[in-house]
Structure formats: structure tokens, C-alpha cells
Design a protein around this motif. Structure first.
Motif, PDB file in Angstrom:
ATOM      1  N   GLY A  38      -3.320   6.977  -1.989  1.00 15.59           N
ATOM      2  CA  GLY A  38      -2.970   8.018  -2.948  1.00 15.59           C
ATOM      3  C   GLY A  38      -3.672   9.330  -2.631  1.00 15.59           C
ATOM      4  O   GLY A  38      -3.103  10.414  -2.790  1.00 15.59           O
ATOM      5  N   ALA A  52       1.830   3.107  -3.541  1.00 14.22           N
ATOM      6  CA  ALA A  52       1.167   4.389  -3.811  1.00 14.22           C
ATOM      7  C   ALA A  52       2.185   5.525  -3.935  1.00 14.22           C
ATOM      8  O   ALA A  52       2.031   6.413  -4.777  1.00 14.22           O
ATOM      9  N   HIS A  56       2.466   7.845  -7.340  1.00 16.54           N
ATOM     10  CA  HIS A  56       1.974   9.229  -7.289  1.00 16.54           C
ATOM     11  C   HIS A  56       2.932  10.170  -8.005  1.00 16.54           C
ATOM     12  O   HIS A  56       4.145  10.138  -7.760  1.00 16.54           O
ATOM     13  N   THR A 111       0.832  -1.221   0.000  1.00 17.56           N
ATOM     14  CA  THR A 111       0.000   0.000   0.000  1.00 17.56           C
ATOM     15  C   THR A 111       0.861   1.263   0.000  1.00 17.56           C
ATOM     16  O   THR A 111       0.811   2.062  -0.934  1.00 17.56           O
ATOM     17  N   GLY A 171     -13.642   1.223  -1.665  1.00 12.77           N
ATOM     18  CA  GLY A 171     -12.649   1.075  -2.727  1.00 12.77           C
ATOM     19  C   GLY A 171     -11.333   0.539  -2.204  1.00 12.77           C
ATOM     20  O   GLY A 171     -11.193   0.173  -1.039  1.00 12.77           O
ATOM     21  N   ASP A 225      -5.538   3.076  -3.526  1.00  8.90           N
ATOM     22  CA  ASP A 225      -6.110   4.291  -4.113  1.00  8.90           C
ATOM     23  C   ASP A 225      -6.406   5.329  -3.038  1.00  8.90           C
ATOM     24  O   ASP A 225      -6.165   6.533  -3.225  1.00  8.90           O
ATOM     25  N   ALA A 242     -10.691   7.603   0.629  1.00  9.43           N
ATOM     26  CA  ALA A 242     -11.277   6.873  -0.499  1.00  9.43           C
ATOM     27  C   ALA A 242     -12.311   7.782  -1.157  1.00  9.43           C
ATOM     28  O   ALA A 242     -13.119   8.417  -0.466  1.00  9.43           O
TER      29      ALA A 242
END
Length: 298
Positions: free
Chosen positions: A260, A26, A30, A22, A253, A257, A130
């Protein structure tokens, strides 16, 4: 202060699957961040993550801090807090995990360190970043008129034969659902209903905890928190009832993400100089509420 046009050099503290799959994933994806290094309490694991994500491993955490504009943390809360205060003192912005700490004193030290150094902080409460859930929370906060709410986290973490890192984590086993998923529940209730003015807690089966909360808006809420729910009964349920009727939170989700989104929030806070709603100060308040609940449990 880092300008909007500058890529933020970020170091990662942590060596587990959550850190790699994770946080590191991310940060590498990014466009506003450059993962410049990894440090962990397990040097071989840190080297493996660094190799997987095309960065370098640091043997000294202070050397990592010196090479960074910001530091992301994926370690247990009571390891995170003193290291985060140290990173802030070194001039690093902070991308933190929840809970910030499991003692009010340790959480407050992080907040004081960020304020003294003038650095930004964002704490990764998943549903606050999210896309679908963050927009939903914003709408409900703007709507107002809420009478009651419930925020239930029924986790089925301890399946027979599961020896994963998440299951065997000493802090999670020792602290249970109150501290692991309790921050998630509070992170969605507080922005909609206001601060908690009183909390009552009672134990349920295994590590299950039931909370009854009074909020500054006059609304009340309940939360059921568990990591030991039977697998077929697991799930997350957030519901609000008020003058607009009854509404339920949508699915959140993927975590990578959402992370991010947290990275973007830190970048914006660094650029603007404005604190984010989920900064270390908010996380301190969450720790204070959970500590009060723990006191109720005896």
C-alpha cells in the motif's frame, strides 16, 4: 498526467498467490486506485483472481494496457522486464516487483522506455515502503557517520515437504538467494551508505552467498544471503555501526501494508512528476551490482 483527484486505473499482470494476496488485495483496498483487470500467462488462474477481487480478466495483455493508467507486475523478473517496457510504451505508469530484471540490458530497456514515454515507476522493495523500516532508514541516512554495516537475509524457504508456489518457482530455484533477497539487502544499504563502488562475492553452503561492499560514503558493508538456512537459524538482521553507536532495523510489518505504501508512492510520483527514490533507475543499479557479484562468483 493523472491529477491528484483522479483515481488511478491499475491493471495487474500475474496470477500467483503473491499477485492475489498482496498486489490485488492492496490495489482494491487503496482509495487512490481502481483494479480494472487482470492478465496472466495462465488464463484460468487470471480469471480466478479477477473473480475473487471483483474485476475482469483480459485475454490480451495489450488490451489491458490500453484500459489502464498504470500496471502492477507480479511475475518473474525476466517476464516482467519486457512486458514493463511494453506497458510504458503504451503510456502506463509502472508498479514493479524486485528484481526488475536479471540482466542489465533488460533492466536498462525498462528505464529507457519509462523515460521515453514520460511515465512514473516504483519498484516494490518491501522494507523501503513498510512504515517502521522506511522511517528508520530515513533517520539513519540523515544521521550519517556510518563506519560499517551488515545486512543479512537468512531464509528457510526449502522446508521438507513444502511444495508451495514460492518454493517451486523456476526463476527462484535457478537464481537463488543472490537475486531473490539480494535486492532487499541492497535496498536498505544504498540509501544509507551511498552507491556501491566495489563488490566482492563468495559462495557459502547451498545457495548462500557472502558479499563485501565498498560504498561511496567511505563505509563498508557485508551481506549474507540465503534461502536454504536451517529453519531455526533463519532471520533478517540489519545493523549499522558509526559515530552514533550501533543501531538495528525494526521489524517490517505486513507485506500488503508495505505494498500500500508503494502504491501511494507511485500516486505521488504521478501527481508531482518527480521520480521516486525506488524507481526503475534505482532497480537498474541494483541489477548492475548483483550482476557484478555474480561475475565474481564465476
Amino acid at each position: 498526467m493523472t491529477s491528484a483527484a483522479t483515481t488511478l486505473r491499475v491493471g495487474l499482470v500475474g496470477t500467483g498467490a503473491w499477485a492475489s494476496d498482496t498486489h490485488a488485495a492492496a490495489l482494491c483496498a487503496h482509495p487512490g486506485t481502481d483494479l480494472v483487470g487482470v492478465w496472466g500467462r495462465r488464463p484460468e488462474a487470471a480469471a480466478e483472481i479477477a473473480g475473487r477481487h471483483g474485476t475482469r480478466v483480459y485475454e490480451d495483455v495489450d488490451e489491458l494496457f490500453a484500459a489502464c493508467d498504470a500496471v502492477a507486475f507480479a511475475v518473474p523478473p525476466d517476464v516482467q522486464a519486457p512486458l514493463a517496457a511494453r506497458a510504458a510504451a503504451a503510456g502506463c505508469h509502472l508498479l514493479l516487483d524486485k528484481p526488475l530484471a536479471t540482466s542489465v540490458e533488460a533492466a536498462r530497456e525498462v528505464v529507457e522506455a519509462t523515460r521515453k514515454a514520460g511515465v512514473a515507476s516504483v519498484v516494490f522493495f518491501t522494507l523501503r515502503f513498510a512504515g517502521a523500516t522506511s522511517h528508520w532508514l530515513d533517520r539513519q541516512a540523515a544521521e550519517g557517520g556510518w563506519f560499517t554495516a551488515r545486512a543479512d537475509w537468512y531464509g528457510a524457504l526449502y522446508s521438507p515437504g513444502d511444495a508451495s508456489e514460492q518454493v517451486t518457482s523456476p526463476w527462484r530455484v535457478g537464481r537463488g538467494a543472490l537475486w531473490d533477497v539480494g535486492p532487499h539487502a541492497l535496498s536498505v544499504l544504498l540509501p544509507v551508505l551511498g552507491d556501491v563502488t566495489s563488490v566482492t562475492a563468495a559462495r557459502g553452503p547451498a545457495d548462500t552467498v557472502h558479499l563485501v561492499l565498498s560504498h561511496a560514503s567511505g563505509a563498508s558493508a557485508t551481506a549474507t544471503l540465503s534461502l536454504t538456512t536451517p529453519a531455526r537459524a533463519a532471520g533478517i538482521f540489519v545493523e549499522l555501526r558509526g559515530t552514533s553507536g550501533v543501531v538495528s532495523i525494526p521489524s517490517g510489518g505486513a507485506s500488503v501494508d508495505a505494498y500500500g505504501g508503494a502504491i501511494g508512492a507511485l500516486l505521488e510520483s504521478v501527481r508531482s512528476g518527480r521520480p521516486h527514490a525506488c524507481d526503475a533507475g534505482f532497480a537498474l543499479r541494483v541489477t548492475e551490482i548483483l550482476t557484478s557479484a555474480e561475475t565474481c562468483l564465476g
